[in-house]
Design an enzyme around this catalytic site. Structure first.
Site, PDB file in Angstrom:
ATOM      1  N   ASP A  13       0.723  -1.143   0.203  1.00 15.22           N
ATOM      2  CA  ASP A  13       0.026  -0.126  -0.017  1.00 15.22           C
ATOM      3  C   ASP A  13       0.980   1.295  -0.009  1.00 15.22           C
ATOM      4  OD1 ASP A  13      -2.297   1.821   0.345  1.00 15.22           O
ATOM      5  OD2 ASP A  13      -1.612   1.626   2.481  1.00 15.22           O
ATOM      6  N   ASP A  15      -0.175   5.027   0.868  1.00 13.73           N
ATOM      7  CA  ASP A  15      -0.290   5.972   2.218  1.00 13.73           C
ATOM      8  C   ASP A  15      -0.147   5.314   3.391  1.00 13.73           C
ATOM      9  OD1 ASP A  15      -1.084   8.817   0.549  1.00 13.73           O
ATOM     10  OD2 ASP A  15      -2.665   7.310  -0.209  1.00 13.73           O
TER      11      ASP A  15
HETATM   12 MG   LIG Z   1      -2.627   3.241   3.685  1.00 14.01          MG
END
Ligand SMILES: [Mg+2]
Length: 244
Positions: A13, A15
């Site tokens: 992932d 962020d």
């Molecule tokens: Mg995230």
């Protein structure tokens, strides 16, 4: 300690895992929803209950923008017209609120810049040196801009972000489809791939996809919730996954 060297791919992932932009997303969601909730409360003569950390982690974090708006409003027993992607940011529609949040987060990121976690950068370099393939899998439509701003575009063999998901018609996290598409593009079966996520919706997507290992990154003291939602292992920094 979790070992990654038996796996053929790691799906990260963005962020909150690679970049510290999860905090900036939270700030933007909060400003947008609090303005909206405050206005509704005043209009209806009801108390204003602000958007909180728990709302973010349970109903918004990791999800595509408009899904996050819908889910949080449903949680508060509110519904809005859908509108469309071109709605202005002041429109009282699902798309209008989502667009407002996007405008705010872009302002914040432009102001603050993008910070890459040192431990994440070290792990990315190490797994790539070991011949393990890497992908970035993000719900964000701003993924490419953030990768470029951080100067880390070249550290990923494949990118499946909000733009790619929309093109392919893939449902967002907690559905596993975006992670599965990344593994497929890398030519690695899910069982030989590792998912690394900081959002509850993200580790849930990892579990739903039958991946070999799901690693939860606990940046905000939600280790137990990450385990409950599907993390096999929880770390507080990706440097914990470095092999010596
Ligand atoms: Mg995230």
């Amino acid at each position: 300690m979790a070992r990654l060297d038996g796996y053929a791919a790691v799906l990260f992932d963005l962020d909150g895992v690679i970049t510290s932009t999860a905090r900036q997303h939270f700030a933007a969601w909060k400003e947008m929803f609090d303005d909206f909730l405050d206005m509704c409360a005043e209009r209806n003569g009801e108390p204003f209950i602000p958007f909180g950390d728990d709302d973010y982690h349970r109903h918004v974090d990791g999800m595509p923008r408009y899904d996050g708006v819908r889910r949080f409003l449903a949680e508060r027993g509110m519904t809005l017209e859908e509108g469309g992607p071109d709605d202005p940011p002041d429109a009282e529609t699902v798309h209008g609120l989502g667009n407002r949040k996007n405008e705010l987060v872009n302002d914040i990121i432009r102001r603050d810049g993008v910070e890459v976690y040192d431990g994440s950068l070290a792990l990315l370099h190490q797994v790539r040196d070991q011949g393990i393939k890497t992908a970035v899998v993000s719900s964000s439509r701003n993924c490419q801009t953030i990768l470029r701003a951080a100067g880390i575009t070249d550290l990923f063999d494949v990118r499946v972000d909000g733009v790619v998901a929309a093109e392919l018609g893939l449902p967002g996290k907690p559905a596993p489809d975006t992670f599965l598409a990344a593994a497929e593009r890398l030519g690695v079966p899910p069982q030989r791939s590792v998912v690394v996520e900081d959002a509850l919706s993200g580790v849930e997507a990892g579990r739903n996809g039958g991946f070999g290992l799901v690693i939860g990154v606990n940046r905000v003291g939600q280790g137990e919730a990450l385990r409950d939602h599907g993390a096999d292992v929880v770390v507080t920094d990706l440097a914990e996954l470095l092999s010596s």
